[in-house]
Design a protein around this motif. Structure first.
Motif, short mmCIF file in Angstrom:
data_model
loop_
_atom_site.label_atom_id
_atom_site.label_comp_id
_atom_site.label_asym_id
_atom_site.label_seq_id
_atom_site.Cartn_x
_atom_site.Cartn_y
_atom_site.Cartn_z
N TRP A 545 0.84 -1.20 0.00
CA TRP A 545 0.00 0.00 0.00
C TRP A 545 0.87 1.25 0.00
CZ3 TRP A 545 -5.32 0.40 -0.20
CH2 TRP A 545 -6.03 -0.80 -0.09
N SER A 546 0.41 2.30 -0.66
CA SER A 546 1.10 3.58 -0.67
C SER A 546 0.09 4.71 -0.69
CB SER A 546 2.04 3.70 -1.88
OG SER A 546 1.30 3.63 -3.10
N GLY A 547 0.50 5.86 -0.20
CA GLY A 547 -0.36 7.03 -0.15
C GLY A 547 0.42 8.23 0.32
N PRO A 548 -0.23 9.38 0.50
CA PRO A 548 0.48 10.59 0.95
C PRO A 548 0.94 10.43 2.40
CG PRO A 548 -1.87 10.98 0.94
CD PRO A 548 -1.67 9.64 0.31
N ALA A 549 1.94 11.22 2.78
CA ALA A 549 2.44 11.18 4.15
C ALA A 549 1.43 11.76 5.12
CB ALA A 549 3.75 11.95 4.25
N ALA A 550 0.58 12.67 4.66
CA ALA A 550 -0.44 13.29 5.51
C ALA A 550 -1.63 13.66 4.64
CB ALA A 550 0.10 14.53 6.22
N PHE A 551 -2.79 13.81 5.27
CA PHE A 551 -3.98 14.18 4.52
C PHE A 551 -4.87 15.03 5.40
CE2 PHE A 551 -8.42 13.55 3.26
CZ PHE A 551 -8.35 13.93 1.93
N MET A 552 -5.40 16.15 4.83
CA MET A 552 -6.30 17.01 5.59
C MET A 552 -7.21 17.76 4.63
SD MET A 552 -3.51 19.85 6.81
CE MET A 552 -2.56 18.53 7.56
N CYS A 553 -8.35 18.19 5.16
CA CYS A 553 -9.31 19.01 4.42
C CYS A 553 -9.75 20.14 5.35
CB CYS A 553 -10.53 18.21 3.97
SG CYS A 553 -10.18 16.93 2.73
N ALA A 554 -9.64 21.37 4.88
CA ALA A 554 -10.05 22.51 5.69
C ALA A 554 -11.55 22.48 5.94
CB ALA A 554 -9.64 23.82 5.02
N THR A 555 -12.33 22.19 4.91
CA THR A 555 -13.78 22.06 5.03
C THR A 555 -14.25 20.88 4.20
OG1 THR A 555 -14.22 23.56 3.18
CG2 THR A 555 -14.11 24.53 5.39
N LEU A 556 -15.39 20.30 4.56
CA LEU A 556 -15.98 19.22 3.79
C LEU A 556 -17.45 19.15 4.10
CD1 LEU A 556 -15.37 15.77 5.47
CD2 LEU A 556 -14.53 17.86 6.51
N SER A 557 -18.19 18.58 3.17
CA SER A 557 -19.62 18.34 3.38
C SER A 557 -19.98 17.08 2.61
CB SER A 557 -20.44 19.55 2.97
OG SER A 557 -20.18 19.91 1.63
N SER A 558 -20.79 17.22 1.55
CA SER A 558 -21.14 16.08 0.73
C SER A 558 -20.28 16.08 -0.53
CB SER A 558 -22.62 16.12 0.37
OG SER A 558 -22.92 17.32 -0.33
N GLY A 559 -20.44 15.02 -1.34
CA GLY A 559 -19.69 14.95 -2.58
C GLY A 559 -18.31 14.36 -2.37
#
Length: 872
Positions: A545-559
């Motif tokens: 498995w591989s992916g980014p070192a970190a992940f974040m979202c300032a805002t989120l809702s649907s979609g």
């Protein structure tokens, strides 16, 4: 008798707008002359005087523009030389523009030594500009001076008066008059009202005359003809500054004052002046053309000579063009046709001043220079749009808090629009909404000028809707327009963020393949959450498995706006679970956590080739070529093969056998199962059922239930008996594709009870022994024609657009399809060599329906007329 200005006194120059001081560079005096005979008057020290076109503080509305012309003149008729601005131009304050350097070789009466600066503030600002300059006085002594401008930007517009001709007004003593036009305009194009001159026009300085005693304009804007005409007809040598004070009401209704400063001088020699028609500011719409004519005449009607425009007519500001590449006149008087024809065709909204320098020899044989300043403005039919912050749906928790909302109005081209007024009543907003003011207007609107409406959403009950705010305005070209901004809103309780993996898992791959997995984070009620971050799991992903070192979202809702992308590319067999923990702030501002688990497994990919000898088990290399093919299952012959979990089903003419499938792919313990068959040929497995085609009479398709525990088949029955001798079969979610002795492929519906019905012909004219499905393409081994590829219609399931690719002339009888590749099995009957049969498996590349680069891939085995190939 010559009249000299007193050293150190700059007359009207000593105001808050403009302060000038003079300092001596060299205190040594000139040696006395020892010449005899005619004695020339000894040169005496003098100073350079700077006069601004604006009196007092330079005041401009935010988003507006004003050109300030500073004219340098000597304090007497002797003149000064080598004048240069030494400091200040390289560090202009925000909103100010001007040349990088400025100098005049000689400065004399009417020499046209004019420095142009432009003040175009984009926001609130105030301050001072300080320029240091130096020059050599008439006695040869080096001197310095300091020029100070104070400035201010406002939220309402301002009226400014501009004199034409620009710079110092020069007229010949007793030689005729010089007409001067004062044009009043607003700095943003929005009308001001009730302009009135407070200076007594009957008490002007000596030499100045007005045909009227009072002057007023009901409205003032840009180019609307608010002009005062004066005449300067000196009778004695004189100089000074004409100050004209006025009052007006700006576009907010506030009363303001202003002053126009016009520097003037009279001389005993004539001068050339340039007059622009039309007078005042030159205005044009973007894309339209406005002609302008500059007429050059002398101030006394007597001739001046060797006139030429020294400014480059091929390097005019954007939008300006000259009818001729240059202008020169042997002599200039009054009405002798020395004219420069210009056109202004702007491509974008802009404002500025076109400065034209010229040189000539006057009627006393003295070389002189001058300058014509042409103020211009381009307007456009721009639009005002509204940006809502926060963007998207405005959310608040019912009864527990509020959400501040700012609506910022901007123009789409950065140019100024005016008179914006909200037409929606702020006293009648939907429930929960309130405004910080009872009404809302902006005198001017541009990009970033602070035209922002403040709102607040504090609902008391759960609700949703859209707040629509209508507004009107006048665009940059003066056209009235309207607009609407819509703000969706919702009041909710505490929501939760859920992470969903796509594919949903378990992720089951074969080694040396790749699967992208998207983890979508969304709220369970469609309202916003914020500050999401994956707090654990990304730094310790399982092998493969591989992916980014970190992940974040300032805002989120649907979609899918908040989506983490992972990649699973196993190289060895294995299984496990990817566990991710995340934190976020819910719609009500509460900190929460959640987790996502993705089950996965990887297995070694096996390829099975079915032929007259039985079944061969092969491995697949990274490039998908077959390796290590060897017999498995202990079978002496077979026609078709299909898998269900850890069981394999083998069709031969005598019946169907079920075999155990080991972890290494080998088949063992094969034993007969099921009943009611009549020459089994191929097998397909779908949702707990095995479907068997039969080649003996009566022709039919048999279906049997699969026992998940031991793999045995039971409750076998006929489901189709109308297609002739059935051969190949492949099943998708909704349709079964079956070939028969009739020479075509049939498409049948797969019913909820597992029966097949509604069979119709599809892919007409393609006879096949083996069918494989991959994505939206069906692959059909079509005897001696080669390999056929057909598109599967997403709506109807029909096979369309079929094309056939020859595989080296082989009689193709077996096919298996992977992602971007196919295995094709067949044989070649060599009549020239006593009917020798040569059998091979070919590996071909696939792109859509295009098959290419076929190459033998037998994996070290010798096959005998392959009838089926299965990838498992």
């Amino acid at each position: 008798m010559q009249r000299l200005a007193r050293t150190g006194i700059a007359g009207p120059l000593l105001v808050s707008l403009l302060a000038v001081t003079a300092c001596q560079w060299d205190s040594s005096s000139q040696p006395p002359s020892s010449n005899t005979g005619t004695i020339s008057p000894a040169a005496t020290p003098n100073i350079a005087i700077a006069t601004s076109s604006a009196s007092g503080t330079v005041t401009v509305v935010s988003g507006g523009t004003q050109t300030v012309s500073v004219t340098f003149t000597p304090s007497d008729s002797q003149g000064v030389t080598q004048l240069a601005v030494a400091s200040g131009l390289g560090s202009l304050s925000s909103g100010w523009t001007g040349p990088a350097s400025f100098s005049c070789a000689t400065v004399s009466t009417g020499s046209g030594c004019v420095l142009n600066l432009v003040f175009a503030p984009s926001g609130a600002s105030s301050g001072t500009l300080t320029f240091g300059y130096g020059y050599t006085d008439a006695a040869g002594t080096g001197r310095t001076g300091t020029l100070t401008l104070t400035y201010l930007s406002t939220s309402e517009d301002n009226v400014a008066g501009t004199a034409s001709p620009a710079g110092q007004i020069v007229a010949r003593t007793g030689g005729g008059g010089q007409s001067v036009t004062i044009t009043f305009t607003t700095d943003d194009g929005q009308p001001a009202t009730a302009l009135a001159l407070t200076t007594d026009l009957s008490s002007l300085p000596a030499g100045w005359h007005s045909a009227i005693t009072t002057f007023a304009c009901a409205t003032v804007s840009t180019g609307n003809g608010c002009q005062l005409t004066l005449d300067y007809t000196p009778t004695v040598v004189d100089s000074g500054t004409l100050s004209l004070a006025f009052t007006y009401a700006d576009n907010s209704g506030a009363t303001k004052n202003g002053t126009v400063a016009v520097s003037y001088v009279s001389s005993s020699d004539n001068n050339i002046v340039g007059t622009v028609a039309p007078s005042g500011q030159i205005t044009a719409l973007v894309g339209a053309t406005q002609a302008a004519t500059v007429t050059f005449t002398t101030d006394d009607g007597a001739s001046a000579f060797t006139f030429s425009v020294t400014s480059s007519l091929s390097a005019l500001p954007s939008g300006w063009n000259s009818a001729a590449p240059s202008l020169a006149c042997a002599s200039v008087a009054t009405g002798n046709g020395c004219e420069l024809i210009l056109t202004y065709t702007p491509t974008a909204a802009a404002a500025g001043t076109l400065q034209l320098a010229y040189a000539y020899t006057n009627n006393a044989g003295i070389a002189k220079t001058g300058t014509v300043n042409i103020s211009y403005r381009a307007s456009a039919h721009d639009n005002v749009s509204a940006t809502v912050a926060p963007s998207g749906q405005v959310n608040a928790v019912a009864g527990t808090g509020s959400q501040s909302v700012n609506v910022t109005f901007d123009t789409d081209d950065g140019a100024i629009a005016t008179a914006l007024t909200l037409s929606t009543s702020l006293a009648s907003l939907p429930s929960g909404w309130s405004a910080t003011a009872s009404s809302f207007t902006c005198a001017t609107v541009s990009t970033g000028n602070g035209c922002t409406l403040g709102l607040d959403y504090a609902p008391s009950t759960i609700t949703s809707g859209t707040l629509a705010l209508g507004y009107s305005y006048t665009d940059n070209a003066g056209t009235a327009k309207t607009g609407t901004v819509s703000i969706p809103y919702s009041a909710t309780a505490h929501d939760n963020v859920v992470g969903t993996a796509t594919p949903s898992g378990p992720i089951d791959l074969v080694t040396n393949s790749i699967q992208t997995v998207a983890v979508t984070f969304a709220t369970d009620d469609g309202n916003a959450a914020s500050s999401l971050s994956v707090t654990s799991g990304l730094s310790t992903l399982p092998m493969g498995w591989s992916g980014p070192a970190a992940f974040m979202c300032a805002t989120l809702s649907s979609g899918t706006g908040c989506q983490l992308s992972l990649t699973y590319a196993p190289t060895t067999a294995g299984s496990g679970t990817v566990s991710l923990t995340f934190g976020y702030t819910d719609n009500a501002g509460t900190a929460k956590t959640g987790s996502v688990n993705i089950a996965f497994s990887a297995r070694v990919q096996h390829v099975y080739v079915v032929d007259g000898h039985g079944i061969s088990l092969c491995g697949a290399a990274v490039d998908k070529s077959l390796t290590g093919c060897a017999a498995t299952g202990g079978l002496s012959g077979a026609n078709g093969l299909a898998f269900s979990g850890n069981f394999a089903y083998v069709a031969n003419y005598g019946g169907v056998q079920v075999c155990a499938v080991a972890a290494d792919g080998t088949l063992s313990g094969c034993t007969g199962t099921g009943s009611g068959f009549n020459g089994p040929y191929h097998v397909a497995v779908h949702e707990g059922y095995a479907y068997v085609t039969n080649v003996n009479f009566p022709p039919m398709v048999t279906y049997c239930a699969i026992n998940a525990a031991d793999g045995t088949l039971s409750n076998c029955a006929t489901t189709i008996n109308s297609l002739g001798y059935t051969l190949g079969i492949a099943i998708s979610d909704r349709y079964a594709y079956i070939s028969s002795s009739s020479g075509m492929t049939s498409q049948c519906d797969v019913n909820v009870d597992a029966t097949l019905s509604g069979c119709t012909a599809t892919a007409s004219g393609i006879s096949d022994l083996s069918i494989a499905l991959s994505g939206s393409v069906a692959f059909i081994a079509s005897y001696s024609n080669g390999l056929a590829t057909c598109a599967i219609d997403a709506g109807t399931g029909n096979l369309t657009g079929c094309t056939t690719t020859s595989v080296y002339g082989y009689d193709t009888r077996a096919v298996a399809a992977g992602n971007g590749y196919v295995y094709v099995g067949g044989y070649y009957l060599d009549f020239a060599h006593h009917f020798t049969i040569t059998s091979h498996v070919y590996l071909c590349a696939v792109s859509g329906q295009t098959v290419s680069n076929c190459a033998v891939s037998d994996g070290g085995a010798t096959f005998s007329q392959p009838t089926d190939i299965v990838i498992h």
